[in-house]
Design a protein around this motif. Structure first.
Motif, PDB file in Angstrom:
ATOM      1  N   ALA A  48      59.319 -31.027  34.359  1.00 32.85           N
ATOM      2  CA  ALA A  48      59.163 -32.101  33.375  1.00 32.85           C
ATOM      3  C   ALA A  48      57.804 -32.108  32.701  1.00 32.85           C
ATOM      4  N   GLY A  49      56.753 -31.802  33.448  1.00 32.86           N
ATOM      5  CA  GLY A  49      55.409 -31.885  32.903  1.00 32.86           C
ATOM      6  C   GLY A  49      55.182 -31.081  31.633  1.00 32.86           C
ATOM      7  N   PRO A  50      55.446 -29.782  31.655  1.00 33.69           N
ATOM      8  CA  PRO A  50      55.222 -28.972  30.452  1.00 33.69           C
ATOM      9  C   PRO A  50      56.119 -29.346  29.276  1.00 33.69           C
ATOM     10  N   LEU A  51      57.205 -30.072  29.547  1.00 30.60           N
ATOM     11  CA  LEU A  51      58.135 -30.458  28.483  1.00 30.60           C
ATOM     12  C   LEU A  51      57.845 -31.859  27.941  1.00 30.60           C
ATOM     13  N   ASP A  52      56.767 -32.466  28.415  1.00 33.65           N
ATOM     14  CA  ASP A  52      56.380 -33.814  27.966  1.00 33.65           C
ATOM     15  C   ASP A  52      57.483 -34.839  28.217  1.00 33.65           C
ATOM     16  N   VAL A  53      58.159 -34.687  29.343  1.00 34.68           N
ATOM     17  CA  VAL A  53      59.221 -35.612  29.719  1.00 34.68           C
ATOM     18  C   VAL A  53      58.681 -36.563  30.780  1.00 34.68           C
ATOM     19  N   THR A  54      58.835 -37.849  30.530  1.00 31.11           N
ATOM     20  CA  THR A  54      58.411 -38.860  31.489  1.00 31.11           C
ATOM     21  C   THR A  54      59.533 -39.111  32.488  1.00 31.11           C
ATOM     22  N   LEU A  55      59.256 -38.871  33.746  1.00 39.35           N
ATOM     23  CA  LEU A  55      60.255 -39.093  34.780  1.00 39.35           C
ATOM     24  C   LEU A  55      60.185 -40.534  35.270  1.00 39.35           C
ATOM     25  N   ARG A  56      61.368 -41.120  35.468  1.00 40.82           N
ATOM     26  CA  ARG A  56      61.458 -42.488  35.965  1.00 40.82           C
ATOM     27  C   ARG A  56      62.135 -42.503  37.321  1.00 40.82           C
ATOM     28  N   ASP A  57      61.990 -43.641  38.024  1.00 36.84           N
ATOM     29  CA  ASP A  57      62.513 -43.710  39.385  1.00 36.84           C
ATOM     30  C   ASP A  57      63.955 -44.191  39.462  1.00 36.84           C
ATOM     31  N   GLY A  58      64.617 -44.324  38.318  1.00 36.08           N
ATOM     32  CA  GLY A  58      66.024 -44.696  38.308  1.00 36.08           C
ATOM     33  C   GLY A  58      66.591 -44.561  36.917  1.00 36.08           C
ATOM     34  N   PRO A  59      67.924 -44.524  36.780  1.00 38.06           N
ATOM     35  CA  PRO A  59      68.530 -44.345  35.462  1.00 38.06           C
ATOM     36  C   PRO A  59      68.267 -45.500  34.510  1.00 38.06           C
ATOM     37  N   ALA A  60      68.227 -46.727  35.008  1.00 41.33           N
ATOM     38  CA  ALA A  60      67.973 -47.863  34.128  1.00 41.33           C
ATOM     39  C   ALA A  60      66.581 -47.777  33.523  1.00 41.33           C
ATOM     40  N   ALA A  61      65.602 -47.414  34.337  1.00 41.77           N
ATOM     41  CA  ALA A  61      64.229 -47.282  33.840  1.00 41.77           C
ATOM     42  C   ALA A  61      64.115 -46.138  32.847  1.00 41.77           C
ATOM     43  N   ALA A  62      64.803 -45.032  33.114  1.00 35.95           N
ATOM     44  CA  ALA A  62      64.714 -43.864  32.229  1.00 35.95           C
ATOM     45  C   ALA A  62      65.311 -44.144  30.858  1.00 35.95           C
ATOM     46  N   THR A  63      66.346 -44.960  30.810  1.00 36.09           N
ATOM     47  CA  THR A  63      67.083 -45.166  29.556  1.00 36.09           C
ATOM     48  C   THR A  63      66.672 -46.418  28.806  1.00 36.09           C
ATOM     49  N   ALA A  64      65.803 -47.224  29.389  1.00 38.42           N
ATOM     50  CA  ALA A  64      65.373 -48.451  28.717  1.00 38.42           C
ATOM     51  C   ALA A  64      64.708 -48.103  27.386  1.00 38.42           C
ATOM     52  N   GLY A  65      65.229 -48.637  26.308  1.00 39.39           N
ATOM     53  CA  GLY A  65      64.656 -48.386  24.992  1.00 39.39           C
ATOM     54  C   GLY A  65      65.082 -47.096  24.335  1.00 39.39           C
ATOM     55  N   ALA A  66      65.901 -46.292  24.999  1.00 41.31           N
ATOM     56  CA  ALA A  66      66.326 -45.016  24.415  1.00 41.31           C
ATOM     57  C   ALA A  66      67.361 -45.235  23.312  1.00 41.31           C
ATOM     58  N   ASP A  67      67.253 -44.434  22.278  1.00 36.36           N
ATOM     59  CA  ASP A  67      68.296 -44.430  21.243  1.00 36.36           C
ATOM     60  C   ASP A  67      69.514 -43.661  21.723  1.00 36.36           C
ATOM     61  N   ILE A  68      69.251 -42.568  22.445  1.00 40.33           N
ATOM     62  CA  ILE A  68      70.315 -41.660  22.865  1.00 40.33           C
ATOM     63  C   ILE A  68      70.144 -41.347  24.341  1.00 40.33           C
ATOM     64  N   ILE A  69      71.237 -41.469  25.086  1.00 38.14           N
ATOM     65  CA  ILE A  69      71.264 -41.101  26.496  1.00 38.14           C
ATOM     66  C   ILE A  69      72.160 -39.882  26.641  1.00 38.14           C
ATOM     67  N   PHE A  70      71.646 -38.840  27.260  1.00 40.65           N
ATOM     68  CA  PHE A  70      72.462 -37.675  27.585  1.00 40.65           C
ATOM     69  C   PHE A  70      72.831 -37.737  29.060  1.00 40.65           C
ATOM     70  N   SER A  71      74.118 -37.752  29.355  1.00 43.56           N
ATOM     71  CA  SER A  71      74.595 -37.602  30.720  1.00 43.56           C
ATOM     72  C   SER A  71      74.825 -36.121  30.949  1.00 43.56           C
ATOM     73  N   ALA A  72      73.980 -35.527  31.785  1.00 44.07           N
ATOM     74  CA  ALA A  72      74.017 -34.072  32.002  1.00 44.07           C
ATOM     75  C   ALA A  72      73.950 -33.816  33.499  1.00 44.07           C
ATOM     76  N   VAL A  73      75.012 -34.167  34.190  1.00 45.39           N
ATOM     77  CA  VAL A  73      75.059 -34.004  35.641  1.00 45.39           C
ATOM     78  C   VAL A  73      76.059 -32.905  35.995  1.00 45.39           C
ATOM     79  N   THR A  74      77.073 -33.214  36.766  1.00 43.86           N
ATOM     80  CA  THR A  74      78.147 -32.263  37.031  1.00 43.86           C
ATOM     81  C   THR A  74      79.466 -32.982  36.823  1.00 43.86           C
ATOM     82  N   ALA A  75      80.526 -32.209  36.694  1.00 45.87           N
ATOM     83  CA  ALA A  75      81.835 -32.787  36.419  1.00 45.87           C
ATOM     84  C   ALA A  75      82.235 -33.807  37.476  1.00 45.87           C
ATOM     85  N   SER A  76      81.887 -33.551  38.718  1.00 46.56           N
ATOM     86  CA  SER A  76      82.294 -34.441  39.800  1.00 46.56           C
ATOM     87  C   SER A  76      81.561 -35.779  39.770  1.00 46.56           C
ATOM     88  N   ASP A  77      80.457 -35.872  39.026  1.00 44.89           N
ATOM     89  CA  ASP A  77      79.662 -37.095  38.996  1.00 44.89           C
ATOM     90  C   ASP A  77      79.816 -37.889  37.702  1.00 44.89           C
TER      91      ASP A  77
END
Length: 272
Positions: free
Chosen positions: A51-80
């Protein structure tokens, strides 16, 4: 297009990192992510290092990560897919785009869409049609649902290659998984055939015969490439093929061949 766009990733594996790498070069981008591996003190270090070299801020949960986002990408696995959508329904804000790039069955995508849409989110069914590593952000994506065209209008100027194919949910995933049955099935067949040929020391004869039937294909090179793809991505592809098997079963057809391909993909995966 907006002067600034905020993007959040739920799941920060190969897809999330590849997209982030492309987005970070665009002016006005804000990137955040959450990955379940962050909860693992050992495996989470690789996520933090990426994450560091990509300038991505990591959060401690999905709600915190997506707060204020225009676009959320769900990129997990099919089972999830459903688990992520179920949690997202608890925090998504009206108007947020929820772009589901996971390889799941049409009915799974429809069910996930219902959860997000009920809370005012704009669910976009996204079917990634090629490995992301080489094309990066410009990987071809088929999009479905009533918000697909809006998402494409926002994201394509940023370097994505999203093609809206339907206003209903399910069609884009059907296109993806029907193709996957063929591609992942061919991979499984080639891996098994090449291993057997090597065991009997008949590779030259087998590849030569295949070359006579399909002269445009370098079978030896293809076998090596397919084996590496299965070794690297077999676990994820097995999950995708189980979704394909579910799709086949829902049509009243026999899913055993697709399930066998899923098992073969998983067997061929390199241990993590």
């Amino acid at each position: 297009m907006k002067n600034s766009v905020s993007v959040a990733f739920i799941g920060f594996g190969e897809v999330g990192r590849t997209f982030a790498s492309g987005f970070r070069m665009k002016p006005g981008m804000s990137l955040a992510a959450y990955d379940i591996l962050l909860d693992d003190p050992v495996r989470g270090e690789a996520v933090r290092a990426a994450a560091g070299p990509l300038d991505v801020t990591l959060r401690d949960g999905p709600a915190a990560a997506t707060a204020g986002a225009d676009i959320i990408f769900s990129a997990v696995t099919a089972s999830d897919v459903m688990a992520v959508a179920d949690v997202a329904a608890g925090y998504i804000r009206p108007g947020q785009f929820f772009v589901d790039v996971n390889s799941a069955s049409p009915n799974t995508k429809k069910a996930a869409a219902a959860l997000i849409e009920a809370k005012g989110g704009r669910y976009v069914e996204a079917a990634v049609m090629a490995p992301v590593r080489a094309p990066g952000l410009a990987v071809p994506i088929l999009a479905g649902g009533p918000h697909a065209a809006e998402a494409a209008a926002l994201l394509n100027p940023l370097g994505m290659a999203i093609t809206p194919v339907a206003t209903e949910f399910g069609r884009a995933s059907a296109m993806k998984l029907c193709r996957s049955i063929m591609i992942k099935g061919i991979e499984a067949l080639i891996v098994d055939a090449s291993r057997a040929a090597a065991a009997f020391d008949v590779e030259a004869e087998v590849y030569g015969s295949l070359g006579e039937t399909f002269p445009s294909i370098d079978w030896r090179a293809l076998a090596g490439m397919m084996a590496e793809r299965v070794a690297t991505h077999g676990i994820r592809r097995a999950a995708e093929m189980r979704e394909a098997a579910d799709m086949i079963a829902e049509l009243g057809l026999d899913p055993e061949l697709s399930r066998a391909v899923a098992n073969a993909q998983q067997r061929g995966a390199r241990p993590k």
